[in-house]
Design a protein around this motif. Structure first.
Motif, short mmCIF file in Angstrom:
data_model
loop_
_atom_site.label_atom_id
_atom_site.label_comp_id
_atom_site.label_asym_id
_atom_site.label_seq_id
_atom_site.Cartn_x
_atom_site.Cartn_y
_atom_site.Cartn_z
N ASP A 8 0.80 -1.22 0.00
CA ASP A 8 0.00 0.00 0.00
C ASP A 8 0.83 1.27 0.00
O ASP A 8 0.31 2.37 0.05
CB ASP A 8 -0.95 0.01 1.20
CG ASP A 8 -0.21 0.00 2.52
OD1 ASP A 8 1.00 -0.18 2.52
OD2 ASP A 8 -0.88 0.16 3.56
N ASP A 9 2.17 1.15 -0.08
CA ASP A 9 3.01 2.33 -0.08
C ASP A 9 4.19 2.11 -1.01
O ASP A 9 5.21 1.54 -0.60
CB ASP A 9 3.50 2.65 1.34
CG ASP A 9 4.31 3.94 1.40
OD1 ASP A 9 4.33 4.69 0.40
OD2 ASP A 9 4.94 4.20 2.43
N TYR A 10 4.03 2.49 -2.28
CA TYR A 10 5.08 2.34 -3.28
C TYR A 10 5.25 3.67 -4.00
O TYR A 10 4.26 4.30 -4.37
CB TYR A 10 4.70 1.25 -4.29
CG TYR A 10 5.73 1.07 -5.38
CD1 TYR A 10 6.81 0.23 -5.20
CD2 TYR A 10 5.61 1.75 -6.59
CE1 TYR A 10 7.77 0.07 -6.19
CE2 TYR A 10 6.56 1.60 -7.59
CZ TYR A 10 7.63 0.76 -7.39
OH TYR A 10 8.58 0.60 -8.36
N TYR A 35 15.06 7.14 -7.01
CA TYR A 35 14.71 6.37 -5.81
C TYR A 35 13.49 5.52 -6.04
O TYR A 35 12.65 5.81 -6.89
CB TYR A 35 14.48 7.29 -4.61
CG TYR A 35 13.22 8.11 -4.68
CD1 TYR A 35 12.01 7.62 -4.18
CD2 TYR A 35 13.22 9.38 -5.22
CE1 TYR A 35 10.85 8.37 -4.25
CE2 TYR A 35 12.07 10.15 -5.28
CZ TYR A 35 10.88 9.64 -4.79
OH TYR A 35 9.73 10.38 -4.86
N THR A 36 13.41 4.43 -5.26
CA THR A 36 12.22 3.60 -5.16
C THR A 36 11.98 3.37 -3.69
O THR A 36 12.87 2.93 -2.96
CB THR A 36 12.42 2.23 -5.87
OG1 THR A 36 12.73 2.47 -7.25
CG2 THR A 36 11.16 1.38 -5.77
N LYS A 37 10.78 3.71 -3.23
CA LYS A 37 10.42 3.56 -1.83
C LYS A 37 9.27 2.59 -1.71
O LYS A 37 8.25 2.72 -2.39
CB LYS A 37 10.03 4.92 -1.23
CG LYS A 37 9.64 4.85 0.24
CD LYS A 37 9.29 6.26 0.74
CE LYS A 37 8.74 6.22 2.15
NZ LYS A 37 7.38 5.70 2.20
N ILE A 38 9.46 1.59 -0.86
CA ILE A 38 8.41 0.61 -0.57
C ILE A 38 8.25 0.59 0.94
O ILE A 38 9.16 0.17 1.66
CB ILE A 38 8.75 -0.79 -1.10
CG1 ILE A 38 8.99 -0.74 -2.61
CG2 ILE A 38 7.65 -1.78 -0.74
CD1 ILE A 38 9.51 -2.02 -3.20
N GLY A 39 7.12 1.07 1.42
CA GLY A 39 6.91 1.16 2.86
C GLY A 39 7.94 2.09 3.47
O GLY A 39 8.10 3.23 3.05
N ASN A 130 33.88 11.14 -11.06
CA ASN A 130 32.54 10.56 -11.17
C ASN A 130 32.31 9.70 -9.94
O ASN A 130 33.15 8.87 -9.61
CB ASN A 130 32.42 9.71 -12.44
CG ASN A 130 31.11 8.97 -12.48
OD1 ASN A 130 31.04 7.81 -12.11
ND2 ASN A 130 30.07 9.63 -12.90
N ILE A 131 31.19 9.93 -9.26
CA ILE A 131 30.84 9.16 -8.07
C ILE A 131 29.46 8.55 -8.30
O ILE A 131 28.50 9.26 -8.61
CB ILE A 131 30.81 10.06 -6.81
CG1 ILE A 131 32.17 10.71 -6.59
CG2 ILE A 131 30.38 9.25 -5.59
CD1 ILE A 131 32.16 11.76 -5.51
N SER A 132 29.39 7.24 -8.14
CA SER A 132 28.12 6.52 -8.23
C SER A 132 27.88 5.80 -6.92
O SER A 132 28.80 5.18 -6.38
CB SER A 132 28.15 5.51 -9.37
OG SER A 132 28.35 6.15 -10.60
N VAL A 133 26.65 5.88 -6.42
CA VAL A 133 26.30 5.26 -5.15
C VAL A 133 24.94 4.57 -5.30
O VAL A 133 24.03 5.12 -5.90
CB VAL A 133 26.20 6.30 -4.01
CG1 VAL A 133 25.77 5.65 -2.70
CG2 VAL A 133 27.48 7.07 -3.84
N VAL A 134 24.83 3.38 -4.72
CA VAL A 134 23.54 2.71 -4.57
C VAL A 134 23.44 2.33 -3.09
O VAL A 134 24.36 1.73 -2.54
CB VAL A 134 23.42 1.45 -5.45
CG1 VAL A 134 22.11 0.72 -5.16
CG2 VAL A 134 23.50 1.82 -6.91
N ILE A 135 22.33 2.72 -2.46
CA ILE A 135 22.16 2.45 -1.05
C ILE A 135 20.69 2.20 -0.74
O ILE A 135 19.81 2.82 -1.36
CB ILE A 135 22.73 3.61 -0.20
CG1 ILE A 135 22.81 3.23 1.28
CG2 ILE A 135 21.98 4.90 -0.43
CD1 ILE A 135 23.66 4.17 2.11
N THR A 136 20.44 1.30 0.18
CA THR A 136 19.09 1.03 0.66
C THR A 136 19.07 1.29 2.16
O THR A 136 19.97 0.84 2.88
CB THR A 136 18.70 -0.43 0.37
OG1 THR A 136 18.73 -0.65 -1.05
CG2 THR A 136 17.30 -0.75 0.90
#
Length: 140
Positions: A8-10, A35-39, A130-136
């Motif tokens: 219910d929260d995407y 970004y992708t936000k789930i809950g 160049n700086i690339s970051v992926v974080i959860t």
């Protein structure tokens, strides 16, 4: 399905990441934030390239402008993956984290046990970096 099994929260979106190090940035050739936000969990992907270096100074580097602040449930923040190329000086074992209660990614070098030891000074960044970051992480 019961209510507890429903998604219910995407949310998906973009933002403009800003590289800071206690001072003003130069110009960017790339500034992409997604970004992708789930809950309460959000995954951030950032790609920044600098066409000119600014008046960077200070003891740490952050990527600011994130759409969500991290939670206060952790001291160290959640770790993420970093890639940096064309830096002014050697940086190895890069890590990223979202410090508690902030809407920024702290880019650090995993070379010590204290925040001071892990901080990357602004003199590591240069024109063309160049700086690339992926974080959860969990949001507040």
């Amino acid at each position: 399905a019961t209510a507890s099994n429903l998604l219910d929260d995407y949310e998906e979106g973009t933002f403009t990441p800003i590289l800071t190090a206690d001072a003003a940035a130069g110009a960017y050739s790339t500034q992409i934030g997604r970004y992708t936000k789930i809950g309460r969990i959000v995954t951030i992907a950032v790609d920044i390239s600098m066409s000119t270096i600014g008046s960077y100074a200070g003891a740490y580097t952050e990527i600011q402008g994130l759409p969500f602040s991290g939670t206060s449930n952790t001291n160290a923040g959640q770790p993420g993956a970093v890639r940096a190329i064309a830096t002014a000086s050697s940086v190895v074992n890069l890590v990223a984290r979202v410090p508690q209660n902030t809407a920024a990614i702290r880019v650090e070098e995993d070379n010590g046990t204290t925040g001071t030891n892990m901080s990357i000074n602004a003199n590591h960044w240069d024109t063309g970096t160049n700086i690339s970051v992926v974080i959860t992480y969990e949001v507040a």
